[in-house]
Design an enzyme around this catalytic site. Structure first.
Site, mmCIF file in Angstrom:
data_model
loop_
_atom_site.group_PDB
_atom_site.id
_atom_site.type_symbol
_atom_site.label_atom_id
_atom_site.label_comp_id
_atom_site.label_asym_id
_atom_site.label_seq_id
_atom_site.Cartn_x
_atom_site.Cartn_y
_atom_site.Cartn_z
ATOM 1 N N ASP A 119 41.967 49.550 26.337
ATOM 2 C CA ASP A 119 41.324 49.674 27.648
ATOM 3 C C ASP A 119 40.957 51.136 27.935
ATOM 4 O O ASP A 119 41.092 52.009 27.074
ATOM 5 C CB ASP A 119 42.255 49.100 28.718
ATOM 6 C CG ASP A 119 41.510 48.374 29.822
ATOM 7 O OD1 ASP A 119 40.354 48.713 30.098
ATOM 8 O OD2 ASP A 119 42.099 47.441 30.418
ATOM 9 N N ASP A 176 34.816 43.489 34.522
ATOM 10 C CA ASP A 176 35.644 42.293 34.378
ATOM 11 C C ASP A 176 34.952 41.041 34.922
ATOM 12 O O ASP A 176 34.256 41.076 35.937
ATOM 13 C CB ASP A 176 36.972 42.472 35.111
ATOM 14 C CG ASP A 176 37.924 43.377 34.336
ATOM 15 O OD1 ASP A 176 37.536 43.892 33.279
ATOM 16 O OD2 ASP A 176 39.066 43.571 34.813
#
Length: 502
Positions: A119, A176
């Site tokens: 990430d 997302d």
């Protein structure tokens, strides 16, 4: 292909859940369909590194450690994925890997990890994304284990331009995803149509070993704070991810999924489109509003054997017909083609046009090839134009019922049945069309000779309770071939006459 814990469970994870997910992947048929990675997302680790600077699993939620969990997953014939971040912390504030790349890569290898989702949260100390992700790639290359690097920097730094050169196998192209059709102001996250649009221009960067990742799947995800997806939207989501050659990482609770969700996730013919060895990402060849004013788009993907995968996408909030042709999607001129419906496995023989009545936010998905193998059905549609109406009790509504022949042969006889609820007036209740000529090869060449049409009037009784009613028409032809179109009528006490009402 695999499963990731985040989209349903967020931080509510432990080793029992991960084991159960591995069990469910095998028992549900997902493994047989090609799913192999069981991925632990954020929140698996303790809030501090140990005295030697090593990551350590949370002792309460993963008391037996990641190595033992990896052994359990591997014994199922599966692979284990894990999460970290290319910053000082993860997105949930736990220790990140920046500055610890070599240590963490070795730790992951020692534990038996097979995939790293990396990430982009935490302080970056002024380092670029390329520098930070290159560090982890080099660290993974130095260990004695093959570990897939999944770059998750949300497309902020155009990773499709540099990720392949620094060892990224796949890279996120968007923010997302959430179980939404489209983004809503009061809810955080992207809807599936937003992500489709964001990922669409990046087709040229996809290919074998280098994958655009439009985020994990939300098929079957059930979150109380979100509207979640309808079954049609779930199919669109899965089908379009397959068209885009995207990694298929399920995010639902696979321990407790519905039959409909399982059937979508394990549809082997749709998965074959996603996993096609050519690795092509579909391109949008048409994006228009039809005569009805509704937006629709056509997508095409070249497969390794020369077939075309074709997606007919209805972006609107009402059912509509979407049409293209074999030549428009890139196939050479031929006397006929076979269009295989990938949702129900039916083979249709067409002179060239490919058409479907597609529900709101739905996707018709075909695999199209030249030729006419035995057992194919003449391709035709039956439609009612606008398939929604609102009327008052006792008021009539009329729709134009059209049967269209797209096949390369004349259809001698078509018997159409009009189905209305008990107590409703219906005129006609059935009709027969004869001698409907063969369809054209390309769009714009059709004429009334390959169509047959009649008006259908329905009227609810004056005491009909106010609610939605499902009506439909069914056409049978060519020795038992049956096709249908649904029609929703909403009865409201104070409704005015709908357009087309008597």
């Amino acid at each position: 292909m695999g499963w990731n814990s985040w989209n349903t469970f967020y931080c509510d994870i432990d080793e029992g859940l991960i084991k159960d997910a591995a069990d469910a992947m095998v028992e549900s048929g997902m493994t047989e369909a090609g799913y192999e990675y069981v991925c632990i997302d954020d929140c698996w680790m303790a809030p501090e590194r140990d005295a030697n600077g090593n990551l350590q699993p949370d002792p309460e939620t993963f008391p037996n450690g990641i190595s033992a969990l990896a052994d359990y997953v591997h014994d199922k014939g599966l692979k284990l994925g894990i999460y970290e971040s290319a910053g000082t912390t993860t997105c949930q504030g736990l220790p990140g890997s920046l500055g610890y790349e070599e240590t963490d890569a070795q730790t992951f290898a020692d534990w038996g990890v097979d995939l790293l989702k990396y990430d982009n949260c935490g302080d970056h100390y002024g380092l670029s994304a390329v520098e930070r992700y290159t560090r982890m790639h080099n660290a993974l290359e130095a260990v004695d284990r093959d570990i897939v690097l999944s770059i998750c920097e949300w497309g902020d730094n155009d990773p499709w331009m540099w990720a392949p050169e620094i060892g990224g196998d796949l890279w996120r192209t968007t923010g997302d995803i959430k179980p939404l059709w489209s983004a809503q102001e009061e809810l955080w996250g992207n809807g599936i149509i937003d992500i489709i649009d964001q990922n669409e221009p990046l087709a040229e960067y996809a290919g074998p070993g280098r994958w655009n990742d439009p985020d994990m799947l939300v098929v079957g995800v059930d979150l109380p704070e979100y509207p979640n997806l309808t079954e049609a939207e779930d199919r669109t989501h899965f089908g379009m991810w397959a068209m885009m050659a995207a990694p298929l990482m399920a995010g639902n609770d696979i321990r407790n999924m519905s039959d409909e969700t399982r059937d979508i996730l394990t549809n082997d013919e749709v998965i074959a489109i996603d996993q096609d060895p050519a690795g092509n990402q579909a391109t949008r060849i048409q994006h228009i509003r039809g005569e009805d004013g509704l937006p629709r788009s056509v997508w095409a993907k070249t497969l390794e054997n020369g077939d075309r995968a074709v997606g007919l996408l209805n972006r609107s909030d009402r059912r509509t017909t979407v049409t293209t042709s074999a030549q428009a999607v890139g196939l050479e001129a031929a006397s006929c083609y076979v269009a295989r419906d990938l949702w129900n496995g039916t083979d249709w023989q067409t002179a060239g046009l490919i058409s479907a009545s597609v529900p709101s936010h739905g996707l018709a998905l075909f695999r199209v090839s030249s030729g006419s193998p035995d057992g194919t059905n003449p391709f035709a549609t039956v439609s009612l134009g606008d398939t929604e109406a609102t009327v008052a009790p006792g008021e009539a509504i009329t729709r134009s019922l059209t049967f269209t022949n797209y096949s390369p042969m004349t259809i001698d006889s078509v018997h159409v049945t009009c189905d209305a609820p008990d107590g409703w007036e219906s005129e006609p209740t059935s009709t027969t069309f004869t001698d409907i000529t063969a369809g054209p090869a390309i769009s714009g060449a059709s004429g009334p000779q390959n169509d047959a049409e009649t008006d259908w009037m329905v009227r609810p009784p004056r005491d009909a309770p106010p609610k939605d009613y499902e009506l439909g028409v069914t056409a049978k032809y060519a020795n038992g071939v049956s096709i249908a179109e649904l029609f929703t009528v909403t009865v409201e006490n104070n409704a005015g006459n709908d357009s087309g009402a008597d």
